[in-house]
Each structure stands twice: as C-alpha cells, then as structure tokens.
Design a protein around this motif. Sequence first.
Motif, PDB file in Angstrom:
ATOM      1  N   PHE A 256       0.844  -1.188   0.000  1.00  0.00           N
ATOM      2  CA  PHE A 256       0.000   0.000   0.000  1.00  0.00           C
ATOM      3  C   PHE A 256       0.886   1.247   0.000  1.00  0.00           C
ATOM      4  N   SER A 257       0.602   2.164  -0.894  1.00  0.00           N
ATOM      5  CA  SER A 257       1.451   3.349  -1.033  1.00  0.00           C
ATOM      6  C   SER A 257       1.293   4.291   0.144  1.00  0.00           C
ATOM      7  N   VAL A 258       2.313   5.110   0.364  1.00  0.00           N
ATOM      8  CA  VAL A 258       2.242   6.082   1.454  1.00  0.00           C
ATOM      9  C   VAL A 258       1.182   7.139   1.161  1.00  0.00           C
ATOM     10  N   LEU A 259       0.934   7.446  -0.122  1.00  0.00           N
ATOM     11  CA  LEU A 259      -0.109   8.424  -0.449  1.00  0.00           C
ATOM     12  C   LEU A 259      -1.498   7.874  -0.141  1.00  0.00           C
ATOM     13  N   ALA A 260      -1.684   6.563  -0.311  1.00  0.00           N
ATOM     14  CA  ALA A 260      -2.961   5.954   0.056  1.00  0.00           C
ATOM     15  C   ALA A 260      -3.155   6.029   1.575  1.00  0.00           C
ATOM     16  N   GLN A 261      -2.094   5.750   2.316  1.00  0.00           N
ATOM     17  CA  GLN A 261      -2.165   5.856   3.780  1.00  0.00           C
ATOM     18  C   GLN A 261      -2.474   7.296   4.203  1.00  0.00           C
ATOM     19  N   PHE A 262      -1.794   8.246   3.567  1.00  0.00           N
ATOM     20  CA  PHE A 262      -1.995   9.656   3.916  1.00  0.00           C
ATOM     21  C   PHE A 262      -3.430  10.088   3.620  1.00  0.00           C
ATOM     22  N   ASP A 263      -3.964   9.643   2.496  1.00  0.00           N
ATOM     23  CA  ASP A 263      -5.341   9.992   2.131  1.00  0.00           C
ATOM     24  C   ASP A 263      -6.325   9.467   3.172  1.00  0.00           C
ATOM     25  N   PHE A 264      -6.111   8.245   3.635  1.00  0.00           N
ATOM     26  CA  PHE A 264      -7.005   7.655   4.619  1.00  0.00           C
ATOM     27  C   PHE A 264      -6.871   8.353   5.977  1.00  0.00           C
ATOM     28  N   ALA A 265      -5.619   8.645   6.356  1.00  0.00           N
ATOM     29  CA  ALA A 265      -5.400   9.364   7.623  1.00  0.00           C
ATOM     30  C   ALA A 265      -6.084  10.719   7.603  1.00  0.00           C
ATOM     31  N   MET A 266      -6.055  11.402   6.460  1.00  0.00           N
ATOM     32  CA  MET A 266      -6.695  12.712   6.359  1.00  0.00           C
ATOM     33  C   MET A 266      -8.212  12.599   6.348  1.00  0.00           C
ATOM     34  N   GLN A 267      -8.740  11.500   5.857  1.00  0.00           N
ATOM     35  CA  GLN A 267     -10.181  11.272   5.986  1.00  0.00           C
ATOM     36  C   GLN A 267     -10.577  11.266   7.464  1.00  0.00           C
ATOM     37  N   VAL A 268      -9.774  10.558   8.259  1.00  0.00           N
ATOM     38  CA  VAL A 268     -10.033  10.482   9.698  1.00  0.00           C
ATOM     39  C   VAL A 268      -9.847  11.847  10.352  1.00  0.00           C
ATOM     40  N   GLN A 269      -8.766  12.551   9.965  1.00  0.00           N
ATOM     41  CA  GLN A 269      -8.471  13.860  10.559  1.00  0.00           C
ATOM     42  C   GLN A 269      -9.569  14.878  10.229  1.00  0.00           C
ATOM     43  N   LYS A 270     -10.057  14.854   9.002  1.00  0.00           N
ATOM     44  CA  LYS A 270     -11.032  15.863   8.577  1.00  0.00           C
ATOM     45  C   LYS A 270     -12.447  15.569   9.063  1.00  0.00           C
ATOM     46  N   HIS A 271     -12.803  14.286   9.155  1.00  0.00           N
ATOM     47  CA  HIS A 271     -14.208  13.948   9.368  1.00  0.00           C
ATOM     48  C   HIS A 271     -14.522  13.319  10.724  1.00  0.00           C
ATOM     49  N   TYR A 272     -13.492  12.985  11.509  1.00  0.00           N
ATOM     50  CA  TYR A 272     -13.753  12.470  12.849  1.00  0.00           C
ATOM     51  C   TYR A 272     -12.997  13.236  13.932  1.00  0.00           C
ATOM     52  N   VAL A 273     -11.724  13.422  13.739  1.00  0.00           N
ATOM     53  CA  VAL A 273     -10.852  13.934  14.794  1.00  0.00           C
ATOM     54  C   VAL A 273     -10.986  15.441  14.961  1.00  0.00           C
ATOM     55  N   THR A 274     -11.045  15.887  16.222  1.00  0.00           N
ATOM     56  CA  THR A 274     -11.016  17.318  16.514  1.00  0.00           C
ATOM     57  C   THR A 274      -9.764  17.701  17.297  1.00  0.00           C
ATOM     58  N   HIS A 275      -8.975  16.730  17.711  1.00  0.00           N
ATOM     59  CA  HIS A 275      -7.646  16.975  18.284  1.00  0.00           C
ATOM     60  C   HIS A 275      -6.620  16.712  17.190  1.00  0.00           C
ATOM     61  N   ASN A 276      -6.090  15.515  17.154  1.00  0.00           N
ATOM     62  CA  ASN A 276      -5.117  15.113  16.154  1.00  0.00           C
ATOM     63  C   ASN A 276      -5.264  13.619  15.926  1.00  0.00           C
ATOM     64  N   THR A 277      -4.679  13.139  14.843  1.00  0.00           N
ATOM     65  CA  THR A 277      -4.703  11.724  14.525  1.00  0.00           C
ATOM     66  C   THR A 277      -3.324  11.136  14.765  1.00  0.00           C
ATOM     67  N   SER A 278      -3.220  10.208  15.684  1.00  0.00           N
ATOM     68  CA  SER A 278      -1.956   9.497  15.852  1.00  0.00           C
ATOM     69  C   SER A 278      -1.727   8.668  14.602  1.00  0.00           C
ATOM     70  N   ALA A 279      -0.704   9.030  13.829  1.00  0.00           N
ATOM     71  CA  ALA A 279      -0.518   8.435  12.513  1.00  0.00           C
ATOM     72  C   ALA A 279       0.934   8.105  12.260  1.00  0.00           C
ATOM     73  N   THR A 280       1.186   6.888  11.799  1.00  0.00           N
ATOM     74  CA  THR A 280       2.510   6.484  11.342  1.00  0.00           C
ATOM     75  C   THR A 280       2.391   6.099   9.876  1.00  0.00           C
ATOM     76  N   LEU A 281       3.033   6.872   9.025  1.00  0.00           N
ATOM     77  CA  LEU A 281       2.996   6.628   7.587  1.00  0.00           C
ATOM     78  C   LEU A 281       4.253   5.861   7.188  1.00  0.00           C
TER      79      LEU A 281
END
Length: 382
Positions: A256-281
């Motif tokens: 899985f590409s890092v851009l795919a991971q980043f896109d999914f992490a940003m989905q979580v950041q934009k639509h669920y998280v109001t603090h931050n998303t603990s993310a390891t890319l």
Amino acid sequence: MKNQAPEMPEDEIEHRLERYGLNPCGEIVGSQFHCNLSEIHLNLIDPDNEKEQTEAFQAGALSVAALLNHKFQEPRYQYSRELDPIVGVSFTGLFDFFVHAFGVEWLRWWEEGRPNTPQGYHFQEREKAYLQKWRQIVHETVWDYCDRHNIKRPNRCTTVQPSGTKSLLTGASPGWHPPKAVRFIRRVTFGKNDPVARACLDYGYNVIPSQSDKDENGNLLHDPFDPRCTEWLVEIPVAVPWADLEGADDIDISKFSVLAQFDFAMQVQKHYVTHNTSATLELREPEIEDLGKAIYQSIQNDEGYISAALLARFDAYQTFPRLPFEPIDEVTYNQLMQGVKQRQKTDDFYAALMQYDNGEQDEAGPTGCDSDKCMFPESFDQ
C-alpha cells in the motif's frame, strides 16, 4: 483568537497559546494539561448495526465525560482543566470495520492507491458518513452530560490515540492503520518473568529473549531462562478478522502506497478527529518527494493536517531479527497456532495470570512505544 472569541479573558488566551506542542504519543496537542481517553474497538461492531455503533460511541463519550468531575490536587492542573477541559474518544480497528463494510473491492481500491475514480468517490463518501456520524454522537453525548452536571463543555472531544499492543486484545488493526499483513507474528516486550509473560507461557505462546540480550560474542540469546537474559519477547500469531475473506490473501498490504495511507489518515483527521490523529505513515525512498508535496498542499489548503510520524519500510525482514511485526503466510500461521495448542497448559488466561500477579510488578520494555506501559516521563526536564 481575539476575533473568534472576543469574550475570552487574556489569561485564558495566553494559556491556550502555550499549547503549541504534542504530547509524547502525538494524539492531542498541548502542554500543562491532562486529557481523558477512551477507545472503541470497531472491529467488534457490525457496520450495518447503527444502534450498536451509537451505543458504543455513547459509552466511550460518557466514560471520558464522567472523568471531568475529578478534582486535581495540583493547582496548575486544576486551573488548566477549568479553562479548557479536554476529553478524547478514540477508536481502533477502523480498517477492519471498513473491510467488513465494503468488502474486498475496498482492499483492491487501496491496492490501486485509492484513486479518485467513481468507485473511489463512492468509498470516500461512505467512509466520511461513518466518521462524521460517530463524531456527532460523541460531541452530543459529552455536551449533554456536561450541561446536565454544570461542567464546562470541552470544545473538542474526538481523537485517535496510539493503539498497538492494546489492539491485540481484540485482534484489531491499530487505530486507523492497515495491519502489517493479513497474518503476522506480533512480538511484545516484557521484563523477564513478568506475570503477564508467564501467563502467556502457560497459555502456549512462545517466549524468547529480546533483541537486547546477547552473549559475550554479540550473538542473540535463545533461552529465555538464560541468566544473561533480562527481557522477554512473547510471540503471538495473529490473523486479521477478515483473513479468510475470499480474495484477501491476494492483496499485499505491505505494498500500500504512502499516499494511500496519507489519504485515509486525512479522511479520519477531517471527518472524525477534533484533536489530532496518531498516525505512522510507512514509506519507501522513492515516495518521499510525493509525500512531502501532499503534506505541503494539505497545509497550504488548510485541510486539517497537524502531524504524522514517518517510518521507513523494510522489505528485507531479515535485516532486523525479532521484529515487533513479522508477516507470515497461512501455512506458517496454522503451524504456529498448532504449536500454541500443543504447549498450552491452560485455556484460562486470567487464571494463569492470577498465579503470578500480586499486583506489584514493575512494567518494563526497551522503548517508549513497544512496552506494556508508556515509558515517557510526565515531564521531559526530569
């Protein structure tokens, strides 16, 4: 801040502006504060059962909201709590939840890099709908509780906290992340003779010395009861909840590409998280420039990016022996599970634990994020 909150006193503005950093695990911004966290294991929830989802997130929200009644003995902590009460309702097993919701086609879309195709747009909208619904449930529940108990409302209530070893309790993929593989060996670090590790031995799991235990020639030790051994690795064979789904074995998650991971992490950041998303890319060298551009554009476009940890992928697993995660195939997994059954002295893990645990053991581990507790000090100037 003065424009957005003209009624806010100067001392509160200054206090909030001091929160410029991240806590050690990176899921919530700030300094001089304490947060309350809970976690929903989405891998155990039916994607088609709205009532079950609602009740799960309501329970998570109430468990953190109730902790706002706590009174700190330390004045500066209490002052910070009164100015800006912080809670964080997290989840783990999101990837598993969406595989159950969308099937193998969603995995194939990931394999293609999560492209902006009509099918991709459909998947993104469905992801968005789930995430926004859960966020709304959390905020409504926390705020209702605070209003009924005359507690100042937190202005943000959702996060994704680190969830590695703890996810193993229910077989979840950690946080929002994809699993390391469909099947893998998870090695968890404990101090030698730790009660949990001893219970794992009785339960049938294999135990070996850690990477830090070597002989006088620098070779890794093999006997966990060798007097020179100081730390143990418990080896747990793991299969994701959807491992037997038809077609799942055909998809190499490590690709899985890092851009795919980043896109999914940003989905979580934009639509669920109001603090931050603990993310390891996880990325390979040719992906560095593309990821840098994606992060820069996200910041420029004010899309909600805060932070992420970057981890190099190691395609040659033999480079580092006894890795925390080691992908394996189905045949190896079945052999390892058979070995667990053959060595098993009891199928009651709790009873095994009670034989060794007097409630006074010291937690141990070689690193801050691969142990049975967070090893970071409360203050970095200690």
